[in-house]
Design a protein around this motif. Structure first.
Motif, PDB file in Angstrom:
ATOM      1  N   GLN A  13       0.840  -1.193   0.000  1.00 32.50           N
ATOM      2  CA  GLN A  13       0.000   0.000   0.000  1.00 32.50           C
ATOM      3  C   GLN A  13       0.880   1.250   0.000  1.00 32.50           C
ATOM      4  O   GLN A  13       0.588   2.216  -0.695  1.00 32.50           O
ATOM      5  CB  GLN A  13      -0.924   0.031   1.212  1.00 32.50           C
ATOM      6  N   SER A  14       1.942   1.223   0.789  1.00 34.16           N
ATOM      7  CA  SER A  14       2.865   2.354   0.846  1.00 34.16           C
ATOM      8  C   SER A  14       3.532   2.567  -0.507  1.00 34.16           C
ATOM      9  O   SER A  14       3.683   3.700  -0.973  1.00 34.16           O
ATOM     10  CB  SER A  14       3.914   2.103   1.924  1.00 34.16           C
ATOM     11  N   TRP A  15       3.921   1.485  -1.159  1.00 31.41           N
ATOM     12  CA  TRP A  15       4.547   1.575  -2.476  1.00 31.41           C
ATOM     13  C   TRP A  15       3.569   2.161  -3.485  1.00 31.41           C
ATOM     14  O   TRP A  15       3.950   3.012  -4.296  1.00 31.41           O
ATOM     15  CB  TRP A  15       5.006   0.177  -2.896  1.00 31.41           C
ATOM     16  N   ARG A  17       1.068   4.144  -2.835  1.00 28.83           N
ATOM     17  CA  ARG A  17       0.872   5.566  -2.517  1.00 28.83           C
ATOM     18  C   ARG A  17       2.003   6.411  -3.109  1.00 28.83           C
ATOM     19  O   ARG A  17       1.772   7.492  -3.635  1.00 28.83           O
ATOM     20  CB  ARG A  17       0.756   5.771  -1.012  1.00 28.83           C
ATOM     21  N   ARG A  18       3.229   5.896  -3.025  1.00 32.44           N
ATOM     22  CA  ARG A  18       4.352   6.617  -3.629  1.00 32.44           C
ATOM     23  C   ARG A  18       4.220   6.657  -5.149  1.00 32.44           C
ATOM     24  O   ARG A  18       4.520   7.671  -5.780  1.00 32.44           O
ATOM     25  CB  ARG A  18       5.672   5.978  -3.228  1.00 32.44           C
ATOM     26  N   LEU A  19       3.769   5.553  -5.728  1.00 39.31           N
ATOM     27  CA  LEU A  19       3.556   5.514  -7.171  1.00 39.31           C
ATOM     28  C   LEU A  19       2.440   6.474  -7.577  1.00 39.31           C
ATOM     29  O   LEU A  19       2.523   7.139  -8.619  1.00 39.31           O
ATOM     30  CB  LEU A  19       3.232   4.084  -7.611  1.00 39.31           C
ATOM     31  N   ASP A  20       1.407   6.596  -6.754  1.00 38.07           N
ATOM     32  CA  ASP A  20       0.328   7.546  -7.007  1.00 38.07           C
ATOM     33  C   ASP A  20       0.877   8.980  -7.006  1.00 38.07           C
ATOM     34  O   ASP A  20       0.530   9.792  -7.869  1.00 38.07           O
ATOM     35  CB  ASP A  20      -0.767   7.380  -5.954  1.00 38.07           C
ATOM     36  N   LEU A  21       1.748   9.287  -6.055  1.00 41.88           N
ATOM     37  CA  LEU A  21       2.380  10.601  -6.024  1.00 41.88           C
ATOM     38  C   LEU A  21       3.248  10.829  -7.263  1.00 41.88           C
ATOM     39  O   LEU A  21       3.306  11.947  -7.802  1.00 41.88           O
ATOM     40  CB  LEU A  21       3.225  10.766  -4.764  1.00 41.88           C
ATOM     41  N   ALA A  22       3.911   9.775  -7.724  1.00 49.48           N
ATOM     42  CA  ALA A  22       4.730   9.895  -8.935  1.00 49.48           C
ATOM     43  C   ALA A  22       3.860  10.228 -10.146  1.00 49.48           C
ATOM     44  O   ALA A  22       4.257  11.018 -11.004  1.00 49.48           O
ATOM     45  CB  ALA A  22       5.504   8.601  -9.177  1.00 49.48           C
ATOM     46  N   HIS A  96      -3.131   5.784 -14.054  1.00 45.87           N
ATOM     47  CA  HIS A  96      -3.124   6.518 -12.788  1.00 45.87           C
ATOM     48  C   HIS A  96      -4.359   6.182 -11.958  1.00 45.87           C
ATOM     49  O   HIS A  96      -4.265   5.997 -10.744  1.00 45.87           O
ATOM     50  CB  HIS A  96      -3.037   8.017 -13.047  1.00 45.87           C
ATOM     51  N   HIS A 100      -4.227   4.604  -8.307  1.00 42.74           N
ATOM     52  CA  HIS A 100      -4.919   5.302  -7.225  1.00 42.74           C
ATOM     53  C   HIS A 100      -5.841   4.340  -6.465  1.00 42.74           C
ATOM     54  O   HIS A 100      -5.912   4.373  -5.239  1.00 42.74           O
ATOM     55  CB  HIS A 100      -5.706   6.483  -7.792  1.00 42.74           C
ATOM     56  N   ALA A 103      -3.700   2.072  -4.344  1.00 38.54           N
ATOM     57  CA  ALA A 103      -3.218   2.765  -3.143  1.00 38.54           C
ATOM     58  C   ALA A 103      -4.283   2.782  -2.052  1.00 38.54           C
ATOM     59  O   ALA A 103      -3.951   2.851  -0.874  1.00 38.54           O
ATOM     60  CB  ALA A 103      -2.807   4.197  -3.495  1.00 38.54           C
TER      61      ALA A 103
END
Length: 188
Positions: A13-15, A17-22, A96, A100, A103
């Motif tokens: 989930q953390s990964w 979330r970072r990918l979502d930010l990317a 995306h 999302h 995430a």
């Protein structure tokens, strides 16, 4: 104080979330990418001429500069430019949305499967749409007089089509796996 270990699910989930930010960073950088593509499209003949020898500079004049085209030629060129740009924007948008959802912990949702399906469909039909529209615009530009030579292209990106077919097949495999899992849960 002991070390707190996070579960595999929380790490994923953390990964995501970072990918979502990317992906948000990609969307923020999109205007810069469009501007660079615009510059490349409008300065191609100058950059080609700079890299050629004195005998080959005349050949650089064959590369059309959209800023030197007639008004209908510019309209055709920039419409094709926008069509090709929208293809990538749609794919990035679908991907995306899927990330999302991941995430937020909704990996095997029906929307995800539909996203995979639509990405596959788009990847299968895009090479044909691109080929037809590029040739049609090139022919129209030749007829208008903005391009000196018309050489039709017959290149179809087989790798893109194969990737799309893979995604469509993957959608059915995941759908079948979800069905088997739900049947398995009902029998226990």
């Amino acid at each position: 104080m002991g070390v707190v270990e996070i579960s595999v699910r929380e790490a994923r989930q953390s990964w995501f979330r970072r990918l979502d930010l990317a992906f948000w960073a990609i969307w923020a950088a999109l205007p810069v990418v469009v501007w660079l593509a615009y510059l490349r499209s409008t300065t191609a003949s100058a950059s080609i001429a700079a890299s050629l020898g004195p005998d080959q500079v005349k050949c650089a004049g064959l590369v059309a500069n959209p800023l030197e085209m007639s008004r209908p030629g510019q309209l055709l060129f920039w419409t094709l430019f926008a069509l090709q740009l929208s293809f990538f924007a749609v794919l990035i948008g679908i991907l995306h949305r899927m990330v999302h959802r991941f995430a937020r912990g909704r990996i095997f949702a029906s929307e995800t499967l539909q996203g995979v399906w639509w990405m596959g469909i788009i990847l299968v039909i895009w090479p044909f749409i691109d080929l037809i529209t590029s040739n049609a615009v090139a022919y129209a530009l030749h007829e208008i007089g903005d391009v000196k030579f018309f050489l039709p292209s017959y290149n179809v990106d087989i790798g893109t089509i194969a990737g799309g077919m893979f995604l469509m097949a993957l959608k059915f495999v995941i759908e079948h796996a979800i069905l088997l899992q739900s049947e398995n849960e009902l029998t226990i």
